[in-house]
Design an enzyme around this catalytic site. Sequence first.
Site, PDB file in Angstrom:
ATOM      1  N   PRO A  11      16.452  -3.345 -47.160  1.00 32.54           N
ATOM      2  CA  PRO A  11      16.385  -2.302 -48.177  1.00 32.54           C
ATOM      3  C   PRO A  11      15.479  -1.129 -47.819  1.00 32.54           C
ATOM      4  O   PRO A  11      14.418  -1.318 -47.220  1.00 32.54           O
ATOM      5  CB  PRO A  11      15.849  -3.037 -49.410  1.00 32.54           C
ATOM      6  CG  PRO A  11      15.223  -4.276 -48.881  1.00 32.54           C
ATOM      7  CD  PRO A  11      16.001  -4.646 -47.652  1.00 32.54           C
ATOM      8  N   ASN A  12      15.924   0.026 -48.219  1.00 31.16           N
ATOM      9  CA  ASN A  12      15.219   1.311 -48.104  1.00 31.16           C
ATOM     10  C   ASN A  12      15.199   1.873 -46.686  1.00 31.16           C
ATOM     11  O   ASN A  12      14.780   3.010 -46.478  1.00 31.16           O
ATOM     12  CB  ASN A  12      13.783   1.208 -48.668  1.00 31.16           C
ATOM     13  CG  ASN A  12      13.786   0.778 -50.118  1.00 31.16           C
ATOM     14  OD1 ASN A  12      14.445   1.411 -50.938  1.00 31.16           O
ATOM     15  ND2 ASN A  12      13.102  -0.312 -50.448  1.00 31.16           N
ATOM     16  N   ARG A  19      11.721   8.874 -45.617  1.00 31.69           N
ATOM     17  CA  ARG A  19      10.857   8.151 -46.543  1.00 31.69           C
ATOM     18  C   ARG A  19       9.465   8.027 -45.924  1.00 31.69           C
ATOM     19  O   ARG A  19       9.310   7.548 -44.803  1.00 31.69           O
ATOM     20  CB  ARG A  19      11.477   6.770 -46.729  1.00 31.69           C
ATOM     21  CG  ARG A  19      10.582   5.662 -47.182  1.00 31.69           C
ATOM     22  CD  ARG A  19      11.196   4.327 -46.730  1.00 31.69           C
ATOM     23  NE  ARG A  19      10.546   3.200 -47.361  1.00 31.69           N
ATOM     24  CZ  ARG A  19      10.612   1.957 -46.913  1.00 31.69           C
ATOM     25  NH1 ARG A  19      11.314   1.680 -45.823  1.00 31.69           N
ATOM     26  NH2 ARG A  19      10.009   0.984 -47.529  1.00 31.69           N
ATOM     27  N   TYR A  24       6.430   5.862 -41.576  1.00 33.87           N
ATOM     28  CA  TYR A  24       7.623   5.397 -40.858  1.00 33.87           C
ATOM     29  C   TYR A  24       8.159   6.375 -39.810  1.00 33.87           C
ATOM     30  O   TYR A  24       9.114   6.056 -39.109  1.00 33.87           O
ATOM     31  CB  TYR A  24       8.726   5.061 -41.876  1.00 33.87           C
ATOM     32  CG  TYR A  24       8.360   3.923 -42.799  1.00 33.87           C
ATOM     33  CD1 TYR A  24       8.264   2.620 -42.312  1.00 33.87           C
ATOM     34  CD2 TYR A  24       8.081   4.135 -44.144  1.00 33.87           C
ATOM     35  CE1 TYR A  24       7.917   1.564 -43.147  1.00 33.87           C
ATOM     36  CE2 TYR A  24       7.729   3.091 -44.995  1.00 33.87           C
ATOM     37  CZ  TYR A  24       7.653   1.807 -44.490  1.00 33.87           C
ATOM     38  OH  TYR A  24       7.301   0.761 -45.304  1.00 33.87           O
ATOM     39  N   ASN A  73      15.091  -6.070 -39.070  1.00 35.56           N
ATOM     40  CA  ASN A  73      13.998  -5.523 -39.885  1.00 35.56           C
ATOM     41  C   ASN A  73      14.417  -5.753 -41.335  1.00 35.56           C
ATOM     42  O   ASN A  73      15.187  -4.971 -41.883  1.00 35.56           O
ATOM     43  CB  ASN A  73      13.792  -4.037 -39.602  1.00 35.56           C
ATOM     44  CG  ASN A  73      12.634  -3.486 -40.430  1.00 35.56           C
ATOM     45  OD1 ASN A  73      12.135  -4.147 -41.345  1.00 35.56           O
ATOM     46  ND2 ASN A  73      12.220  -2.272 -40.120  1.00 35.56           N
ATOM     47  N   ALA A  76      11.396  -5.171 -47.230  1.00 33.75           N
ATOM     48  CA  ALA A  76      10.558  -5.959 -48.142  1.00 33.75           C
ATOM     49  C   ALA A  76      11.034  -7.404 -48.285  1.00 33.75           C
ATOM     50  O   ALA A  76      10.247  -8.276 -48.681  1.00 33.75           O
ATOM     51  CB  ALA A  76      10.511  -5.271 -49.508  1.00 33.75           C
ATOM     52  N   ASP A  86      16.510 -19.104 -44.279  1.00 29.59           N
ATOM     53  CA  ASP A  86      17.484 -20.198 -44.153  1.00 29.59           C
ATOM     54  C   ASP A  86      18.724 -19.751 -43.381  1.00 29.59           C
ATOM     55  O   ASP A  86      19.242 -20.483 -42.532  1.00 29.59           O
ATOM     56  CB  ASP A  86      17.899 -20.709 -45.539  1.00 29.59           C
ATOM     57  CG  ASP A  86      16.827 -21.565 -46.203  1.00 29.59           C
ATOM     58  OD1 ASP A  86      15.853 -21.930 -45.520  1.00 29.59           O
ATOM     59  OD2 ASP A  86      16.973 -21.848 -47.408  1.00 29.59           O
ATOM     60  N   GLU A  97      12.123  -9.971 -34.685  1.00 30.53           N
ATOM     61  CA  GLU A  97      11.758  -9.303 -35.945  1.00 30.53           C
ATOM     62  C   GLU A  97      11.032  -7.997 -35.627  1.00 30.53           C
ATOM     63  O   GLU A  97      10.128  -7.982 -34.792  1.00 30.53           O
ATOM     64  CB  GLU A  97      10.842 -10.250 -36.724  1.00 30.53           C
ATOM     65  CG  GLU A  97      10.313  -9.690 -38.034  1.00 30.53           C
ATOM     66  CD  GLU A  97       9.371 -10.698 -38.728  1.00 30.53           C
ATOM     67  OE1 GLU A  97       9.251 -11.867 -38.275  1.00 30.53           O
ATOM     68  OE2 GLU A  97       8.740 -10.294 -39.723  1.00 30.53           O
ATOM     69  N   HIS A  99       9.160  -4.463 -37.321  1.00 32.30           N
ATOM     70  CA  HIS A  99       8.664  -3.626 -38.415  1.00 32.30           C
ATOM     71  C   HIS A  99       8.185  -2.315 -37.821  1.00 32.30           C
ATOM     72  O   HIS A  99       7.419  -2.320 -36.846  1.00 32.30           O
ATOM     73  CB  HIS A  99       7.528  -4.313 -39.177  1.00 32.30           C
ATOM     74  CG  HIS A  99       7.967  -5.599 -39.766  1.00 32.30           C
ATOM     75  ND1 HIS A  99       8.775  -5.655 -40.878  1.00 32.30           N
ATOM     76  CD2 HIS A  99       7.787  -6.881 -39.364  1.00 32.30           C
ATOM     77  CE1 HIS A  99       9.066  -6.911 -41.133  1.00 32.30           C
ATOM     78  NE2 HIS A  99       8.485  -7.681 -40.231  1.00 32.30           N
ATOM     79  N   ARG A 106      -1.660  -2.991 -43.669  1.00 34.61           N
ATOM     80  CA  ARG A 106      -1.269  -2.526 -44.997  1.00 34.61           C
ATOM     81  C   ARG A 106      -1.630  -3.564 -46.066  1.00 34.61           C
ATOM     82  O   ARG A 106      -2.468  -4.417 -45.830  1.00 34.61           O
ATOM     83  CB  ARG A 106       0.222  -2.166 -44.974  1.00 34.61           C
ATOM     84  CG  ARG A 106       0.545  -1.084 -43.930  1.00 34.61           C
ATOM     85  CD  ARG A 106       2.010  -0.731 -43.885  1.00 34.61           C
ATOM     86  NE  ARG A 106       2.452  -0.135 -45.139  1.00 34.61           N
ATOM     87  CZ  ARG A 106       3.738   0.062 -45.466  1.00 34.61           C
ATOM     88  NH1 ARG A 106       4.687  -0.306 -44.621  1.00 34.61           N
ATOM     89  NH2 ARG A 106       4.057   0.601 -46.611  1.00 34.61           N
ATOM     90  N   ARG A 110       2.062  -7.749 -47.530  1.00 33.05           N
ATOM     91  CA  ARG A 110       2.915  -7.513 -46.360  1.00 33.05           C
ATOM     92  C   ARG A 110       2.483  -8.359 -45.149  1.00 33.05           C
ATOM     93  O   ARG A 110       3.103  -8.310 -44.098  1.00 33.05           O
ATOM     94  CB  ARG A 110       2.895  -6.033 -45.962  1.00 33.05           C
ATOM     95  CG  ARG A 110       3.483  -5.116 -46.991  1.00 33.05           C
ATOM     96  CD  ARG A 110       3.542  -3.682 -46.487  1.00 33.05           C
ATOM     97  NE  ARG A 110       3.559  -2.755 -47.609  1.00 33.05           N
ATOM     98  CZ  ARG A 110       4.658  -2.400 -48.277  1.00 33.05           C
ATOM     99  NH1 ARG A 110       5.835  -2.854 -47.916  1.00 33.05           N
ATOM    100  NH2 ARG A 110       4.590  -1.570 -49.301  1.00 33.05           N
TER     101      ARG A 110
HETATM  102  C1  DQA Z   1       8.895  -2.572 -43.030  1.00 32.65           C
HETATM  103  C2  DQA Z   1       7.614  -3.105 -43.638  1.00 32.65           C
HETATM  104  C3  DQA Z   1       7.881  -3.734 -44.995  1.00 32.65           C
HETATM  105  O1  DQA Z   1       6.669  -4.237 -45.544  1.00 32.65           O
HETATM  106  C4  DQA Z   1       8.463  -2.707 -45.936  1.00 32.65           C
HETATM  107  O2  DQA Z   1       8.783  -3.313 -47.182  1.00 32.65           O
HETATM  108  C5  DQA Z   1       9.638  -2.000 -45.376  1.00 32.65           C
HETATM  109  C6  DQA Z   1       9.629  -1.623 -43.964  1.00 32.65           C
HETATM  110  C7  DQA Z   1       8.643  -1.796 -41.715  1.00 32.65           C
HETATM  111  O3  DQA Z   1       9.597  -1.557 -40.983  1.00 32.65           O
HETATM  112  O4  DQA Z   1       7.497  -1.406 -41.442  1.00 32.65           O
HETATM  113  O5  DQA Z   1      10.586  -1.669 -46.071  1.00 32.65           O
HETATM  114  O6  DQA Z   1       9.751  -3.669 -42.719  1.00 32.65           O
END
Ligand code: DQA
Length: 143
Positions: A11-12, A19, A24, A73, A76, A86, A97, A99, A106, A110
Site C-alpha cells: 500500500p501507498n 509521497r 522516500y 516491499n 505497512a 504465511d 525484503e 524498504h 523511524r 516500524r
Molecule cells: C516502507 C516502510 C513502511 O514502514 C511504510 O509503511 C511504507 C514504506 C519503505 O519502503 O520504507 O509504506 O515499506
Amino acid sequence: MSKTIYILNGPNLNLLGRRQPEIYGRDTLADVERQCREVAAGLTVDLRQTNSEAELIGWIHEARDKAKGIIINPGAFTHTSIAILDALNAFEGPVLEVHVSNVHKRESFRHHSYVSLRAEGVIAGFGVDGYTLAMRRMVMLVK
Ligand code: DQA
C-alpha cells in the site's frame, strides 16, 4: 522453469516519488522497474503494486507457479500481516525484503517485520537503490 522475478509492492507505494519525498525520494515505481530490468541479467522482471492485502496474497500464491523468486516491499503490511508471512512461507523460492526508508530509524512500530521471519535478506534505508541491490542479489540466488 520460469525465469520471472516478482517485485511486489504494498500500500501507498503507488505514490513513490510524490509521497513524502524527504523520506522516500523522487524516483517512481516506473523508474524502479526500469532500473531493475537493467540489472536483471536475463531474468524477467514483473513489478506490481497494490493497496489491497488480499491482492498481494493472491500474487504471492500465483508466484508459486510463475516466479523463481520474490522481491517484496509490503509497505505497512510488513508490520501487521501474519497472512502475508504465511503466504510467503508457502512459496519455495528465495524472498528478499526491501524498504526504501530506514525503518529502524523511524517509529518503533516500524521496527518489527513479520516478513523478515521468511526473507533470505532485508535491505532498508538505501532509497530506491534497495530494489536494484536486491535484484542483483536475486540473480545470484537463482542462477
Ligand atoms: C516502507 C516502510 C513502511 O514502514 C511504510 O509503511 C511504507 C514504506 C519503505 O519502503 O520504507 O509504506 O515499506
